[in-house]
Design an enzyme around this catalytic site. Sequence first.
Site, PDB file in Angstrom:
ATOM      1  N   GLU A 181      48.318  46.399  36.404  1.00  0.00           N
ATOM      2  CA  GLU A 181      47.077  45.746  36.015  1.00  0.00           C
ATOM      3  C   GLU A 181      45.915  46.691  36.309  1.00  0.00           C
ATOM      4  O   GLU A 181      45.807  47.163  37.445  1.00  0.00           O
ATOM      5  CB  GLU A 181      46.930  44.448  36.813  1.00  0.00           C
ATOM      6  CG  GLU A 181      45.840  43.527  36.336  1.00  0.00           C
ATOM      7  CD  GLU A 181      45.870  42.195  37.071  1.00  0.00           C
ATOM      8  OE1 GLU A 181      44.873  41.889  37.755  1.00  0.00           O
ATOM      9  OE2 GLU A 181      46.881  41.475  36.974  1.00  0.00           O
ATOM     10  N   HIS A 202      43.135  38.642  33.851  1.00  0.00           N
ATOM     11  CA  HIS A 202      42.908  38.181  35.230  1.00  0.00           C
ATOM     12  C   HIS A 202      41.540  37.513  35.371  1.00  0.00           C
ATOM     13  O   HIS A 202      40.730  37.876  36.226  1.00  0.00           O
ATOM     14  CB  HIS A 202      43.032  39.351  36.215  1.00  0.00           C
ATOM     15  CG  HIS A 202      43.406  38.905  37.602  1.00  0.00           C
ATOM     16  ND1 HIS A 202      44.102  39.707  38.476  1.00  0.00           N
ATOM     17  CD2 HIS A 202      43.180  37.737  38.264  1.00  0.00           C
ATOM     18  CE1 HIS A 202      44.282  39.063  39.622  1.00  0.00           C
ATOM     19  NE2 HIS A 202      43.736  37.864  39.512  1.00  0.00           N
ATOM     20  N   ARG A 250      50.193  36.359  40.711  1.00  0.00           N
ATOM     21  CA  ARG A 250      49.977  37.804  40.743  1.00  0.00           C
ATOM     22  C   ARG A 250      51.034  38.455  39.870  1.00  0.00           C
ATOM     23  O   ARG A 250      52.167  37.962  39.773  1.00  0.00           O
ATOM     24  CB  ARG A 250      50.072  38.365  42.169  1.00  0.00           C
ATOM     25  CG  ARG A 250      48.896  38.004  43.075  1.00  0.00           C
ATOM     26  CD  ARG A 250      47.618  38.709  42.645  1.00  0.00           C
ATOM     27  NE  ARG A 250      46.514  38.499  43.578  1.00  0.00           N
ATOM     28  CZ  ARG A 250      45.609  37.552  43.465  1.00  0.00           C
ATOM     29  NH1 ARG A 250      45.703  36.678  42.473  1.00  0.00           N
ATOM     30  NH2 ARG A 250      44.630  37.447  44.339  1.00  0.00           N
TER      31      ARG A 250
END
Length: 308
Positions: free
Chosen positions: A252, A271, A224
């Site tokens: 993000e 991602h 993450r």
Amino acid sequence: MKVWIPHPTGPDLLGDLPPGVTVEVVEDPARLPSAPAGVRFWVPPFLAGADATALVHELPDLEVVQLLSAGADAWAGRVPDGVTLCDARGVHDPSTAEWVVTAILAQLRGFPTLVRAQARREWAYDEVAPTDEVEGKRVLIVGAGSIGTAVRSRLAPFGVSFTLVARTPRPEQGVHGVGELPALLPEADVVVLLVPLTGQTRGLVDAGFLAAMRDGALLVNAARGPVAETDALVTELRTGRISAALDVTDPEPLPSDHPLWTMPNVLLTPHVAGSVRGLLPRAYRLVGEQVRRFAAGEPLTNAVVDGY
């Protein structure tokens, strides 16, 4: 009982369910297919946002939240008492491990530079050759769970050596504890981050962590974004001393003017490590198994405890 799932293709992927189980599709938490009463088992959308987490408090009979993600950071501590939170541990092992191996190979063999040269129609042999290689590299995997194991098995044929680190050391399995990282980092050529985001792992990769990495090392973040302190990462990468392959960032999505976009020593993907065509069949096999366990009164797998 009612089971809510987020994909129209999901019912066909669940397998046989016990009598009395009704499956309904909720693609948008703002548009519910029926009254919330009676929903005992809910599968939120993959990588759901705050609107989905708010819905959990509007389901009076809810007993299980089954995530489609391997990480539970958006949900841990946000479900009501008495509701079991389960993650999708195991579902993302192949896809995330593939991304990690791809990212390592791409960075070490200079593919980002070559792709940019292709866009310019330039034969860039002299720019990259000789490239680095994977053979003989020492790989430090921070996060010795199922994805870490999958990465290790896929990288093993490349002739690398491994060091694994977990929250809790397991000496009998050769797994080191997080507290040993300062001594382990200077020995690693590649550092792979696969830890969940928790209070203990947030900011784990700080200036001290990065400074301890050896010259020329590659940092791979498939965990993450907030596991790494972005400012510290940018500062270290600007020196050119290390390189990075990042599937996750903080923030993000990454703003278009962020310096990470244009750094020549950074490979950046949006991602996508877990977003593959095989995700839904694997995920709904797990969901079907969990629904059958729940209906039979059997213990569920992958229950999240302390964020893990």
